[in-house]
Design a protein around this motif. Structure first.
Motif, PDB file in Angstrom:
ATOM      1  N   TYR A 192     -45.683  59.778 -54.233  1.00 50.90           N
ATOM      2  CA  TYR A 192     -44.931  59.428 -52.886  1.00 50.90           C
ATOM      3  C   TYR A 192     -44.234  58.357 -53.668  1.00 50.90           C
ATOM      4  CZ  TYR A 192     -46.098  61.492 -48.681  1.00 50.90           C
ATOM      5  OH  TYR A 192     -46.695  62.242 -47.710  1.00 50.90           O
ATOM      6  N   GLY A 193     -43.500  58.000 -53.356  1.00 55.67           N
ATOM      7  CA  GLY A 193     -42.867  56.425 -53.911  1.00 55.67           C
ATOM      8  C   GLY A 193     -42.140  56.803 -55.463  1.00 55.67           C
ATOM      9  N   TYR A 253     -30.599  60.533 -50.567  1.00 49.52           N
ATOM     10  CA  TYR A 253     -31.484  59.698 -49.472  1.00 49.52           C
ATOM     11  C   TYR A 253     -31.999  61.614 -48.461  1.00 49.52           C
ATOM     12  CZ  TYR A 253     -31.345  55.471 -51.219  1.00 49.52           C
ATOM     13  OH  TYR A 253     -31.052  53.639 -52.356  1.00 49.52           O
ATOM     14  N   TYR A 257     -35.108  51.198 -57.057  1.00 49.81           N
ATOM     15  CA  TYR A 257     -35.094  49.958 -56.416  1.00 49.81           C
ATOM     16  C   TYR A 257     -33.684  49.110 -55.871  1.00 49.81           C
ATOM     17  CZ  TYR A 257     -35.843  44.694 -53.911  1.00 49.81           C
ATOM     18  OH  TYR A 257     -36.114  44.058 -53.021  1.00 49.81           O
ATOM     19  N   ASN A 302     -39.768  60.138 -53.067  1.00 51.24           N
ATOM     20  CA  ASN A 302     -38.861  58.756 -54.071  1.00 51.24           C
ATOM     21  C   ASN A 302     -39.052  58.138 -53.018  1.00 51.24           C
ATOM     22  OD1 ASN A 302     -36.637  59.672 -53.761  1.00 51.24           O
ATOM     23  ND2 ASN A 302     -36.114  58.845 -54.750  1.00 51.24           N
ATOM     24  N   ILE A 303     -38.725  58.384 -51.598  1.00 55.53           N
ATOM     25  CA  ILE A 303     -38.188  56.850 -50.154  1.00 55.53           C
ATOM     26  C   ILE A 303     -39.382  57.149 -49.300  1.00 55.53           C
ATOM     27  CG2 ILE A 303     -35.611  57.373 -51.375  1.00 55.53           C
ATOM     28  CD1 ILE A 303     -35.490  59.013 -48.552  1.00 55.53           C
ATOM     29  N   LEU A 304     -40.890  58.183 -49.796  1.00 58.75           N
ATOM     30  CA  LEU A 304     -41.821  57.503 -49.150  1.00 58.75           C
ATOM     31  C   LEU A 304     -42.373  56.358 -48.981  1.00 58.75           C
ATOM     32  CD1 LEU A 304     -42.687  61.437 -48.861  1.00 58.75           C
ATOM     33  CD2 LEU A 304     -41.115  60.074 -47.223  1.00 58.75           C
ATOM     34  N   ASN A 305     -43.479  55.502 -48.534  1.00 61.03           N
ATOM     35  CA  ASN A 305     -43.597  54.330 -48.554  1.00 61.03           C
ATOM     36  C   ASN A 305     -45.230  55.101 -49.235  1.00 61.03           C
ATOM     37  OD1 ASN A 305     -44.664  51.882 -48.791  1.00 61.03           O
ATOM     38  ND2 ASN A 305     -45.637  51.868 -46.567  1.00 61.03           N
ATOM     39  N   ALA A 306     -45.711  54.741 -50.012  1.00 60.94           N
ATOM     40  CA  ALA A 306     -47.013  55.097 -50.418  1.00 60.94           C
ATOM     41  C   ALA A 306     -48.200  53.931 -50.560  1.00 60.94           C
ATOM     42  CB  ALA A 306     -47.034  55.119 -51.816  1.00 60.94           C
ATOM     43  N   LYS A 365     -49.803  57.987 -53.043  1.00 59.33           N
ATOM     44  CA  LYS A 365     -48.668  57.563 -54.644  1.00 59.33           C
ATOM     45  C   LYS A 365     -50.314  58.281 -56.033  1.00 59.33           C
ATOM     46  CE  LYS A 365     -49.389  52.252 -55.115  1.00 59.33           C
ATOM     47  NZ  LYS A 365     -50.263  51.265 -55.548  1.00 59.33           N
ATOM     48  N   TYR A 385     -38.704  56.068 -56.358  1.00 58.02           N
ATOM     49  CA  TYR A 385     -37.565  55.846 -56.318  1.00 58.02           C
ATOM     50  C   TYR A 385     -36.262  54.045 -56.778  1.00 58.02           C
ATOM     51  CZ  TYR A 385     -35.606  52.095 -53.110  1.00 58.02           C
ATOM     52  OH  TYR A 385     -34.994  51.430 -52.022  1.00 58.02           O
TER      53      TYR A 385
END
Length: 438
Positions: A381-382, A400, A387, A367-371, A377, A385
């Motif tokens: 990934y992400g 985390y 915000y 959930n905290i990885l960039n996609a 996606k 998350y």
């Protein structure tokens, strides 16, 4: 054809310097084992040692103070793995020089010869010029070895850093510098110095091997009839050299006394040992480095201004010089001595580093990885998350930590100074986290 190519594009091995070359050039190491003070890199277990043993280099950035062997290592690396060596300096070279170097490397590559491109002072190239290296590094046209005295994180493009390994060279310690002087004396004869003056000369070099050898060459050229004592050496070189009354351990004894007086919050004793060092001729920048280290190690976030005071003192001293700039060193010393103390950041670093070495292969939660791509996606990934700014408290309470690793507590602030407020913040976040996680 092969012979013609060899004449035009030689695999440049270290050359034998002329007899009238500067002493530092004549004492350049002829192989990697002769490099001193950087065994953590060049030794069998070091990054460079392992690459040489494997016979293949990756691109790298050599980051370290002046006179620590960056250029020598680069030249010897090419010879150690049988690569063609070519060099440019960011101070003297421009786009045309780079284009020529890349074109020649292309020709060499077609002939089956790999090129090590050494770029001295690489941080002096602007961002666009640094980007120009990328396609040639990616294609393997050149193996880039850059040398810099500046922090690569700030001085180099992220894209370039992602394609090169940053290797940190250490400032040469007293033992390494003494070896350099011994090599000089084996070549040129005994230095015209007493034992105490020899120690003072080593201390005055402040970790810079090239500077030390240049000073030694000045002494040889003067043909001094009688050995100089420390005071005579300082007068001759027109430079501060440390003169300690008791023994050669005085340098280390006084810096230890200064550090412990600061840690013990005794500004009067700290000022006394600072005065002892500076009036003895200790290099002010050495003292400032130790004060700056102290500000992080023994004060940390108990008073974040301590680090700023030390860096400001360094800038002020470099701007004013001696003796005016020494007042800024006094100010930094007194600030550190009277600041609240905490080694929580220091202990947290040790604990986190140990933990990272033990669990370095664990993947962060998805959930905290960039996609940035659709595929990433699609595989999660992400996803999910939270915000933090969308929450009224500005805190989501997410987990985390990598899967399979329990949350750790490395940083334990103390009930002193600003860290007292940090304790309150962490307690508040922990309370929110516990509430939201049931």
């Amino acid at each position: 054809m092969a012979d013609l190519f060899a004449d035009e594009l030689p695999a440049t091995a270290p050359e034998t310097p002329r007899e009238d070359a500067p002493l530092a050039d004549r004492l350049r190491p002829q192989n990697l084992p002769e490099i001193i003070g950087q065994e953590h890199l060049t030794g069998p277990e070091g990054a460079i040692g392992r690459m040489v043993a494997a016979g293949r280099l990756s691109s790298m950035i050599l980051w370290g103070p002046p006179g620590t062997g960056k250029t020598s290592i680069a030249r010897l690396l090419a010879d150690a793995v049988g690569m063609r060596f070519t060099a440019v300096s960011a101070v003297f070279s421009g786009v045309a020089d780079l284009k020529k170097a890349f074109a020649e490397a292309d020709v060499a590559a077609r002939a089956g010869q790999r090129t090590l491109l050494f770029v001295d002072e690489i941080h002096r190239f602007n961002r666009a010029q640094q980007d120009g290296f990328l396609p040639f590094v990616e294609r393997g046209t050149v193996t880039l070895v850059g040398a810099t005295t500046e922090n690569p994180s700030f001085a180099l493009n992220a894209a370039l850093l992602s394609r090169a390994q940053v290797l940190i060279l250490h400032r040469l310690d007293a033992a390494a510098l003494a070896v350099l002087l011994t090599r000089a004396e084996e070549l040129e004869g005994p230095l015209p110095l007493t034992a105490d003056a020899r120690e003072a000369l080593v201390a005055s070099a402040d970790g810079d091997g090239r500077f030390l050898l240049n000073q030694a060459e000045t002494l040889y050229a003067a043909r001094i009839p009688e050995p100089l004592d420390p005071a005579g050496l300082g007068k001759f070189l027109q430079r501060r050299v440390a003169v300690y009354d008791k023994d050669r351990d005085g340098h280390y004894n006084l810096i230890s006394a200064l550090h412990k007086s600061l840690r013990g919050s005794d500004p009067q004793a700290a000022l006394y040992y600072l005065a002892r060092m500076l009036t003895a001729g200790e290099e002010p920048l050495y003292v400032l480095r130790r004060l700056t280290r102290f500000a992080s190690e023994d004060i940390g976030l108990a008073d974040p201004q301590a680090l700023i005071q030390c860096l400001a003192a360094k800038d002020t001293y470099e701007f004013l010089g001696s003796p005016e700039g020494e007042l800024a060193i006094v100010q930094a010393c007194l600030y550190c001595a009277t600041a609240p103390k905490s080694n929580a950041a220091y202990k947290a670093q040790k604990a986190a580093w140990a933990s990272a070495k033990e669990t370095g292969s664990l993947m962060p939660p998805a959930n905290i990885l960039n996609a940035p791509t659709k595929l990433m996606k699609d595989i999660g990934y992400g996803a999910g998350y939270s915000y933090d700014h969308n929450d009224d408290t500005g805190f989501s309470g997410d987990n985390y930590w990598p899967e399979g690793m329990a949350p750790q507590s490395y940083y334990e602030p103390v009930e002193r100074g600003f860290e007292r407020q940090v304790i309150e913040r962490i307690a508040y976040w922990n309370k929110l986290r516990d509430k939201r996680n049931g």
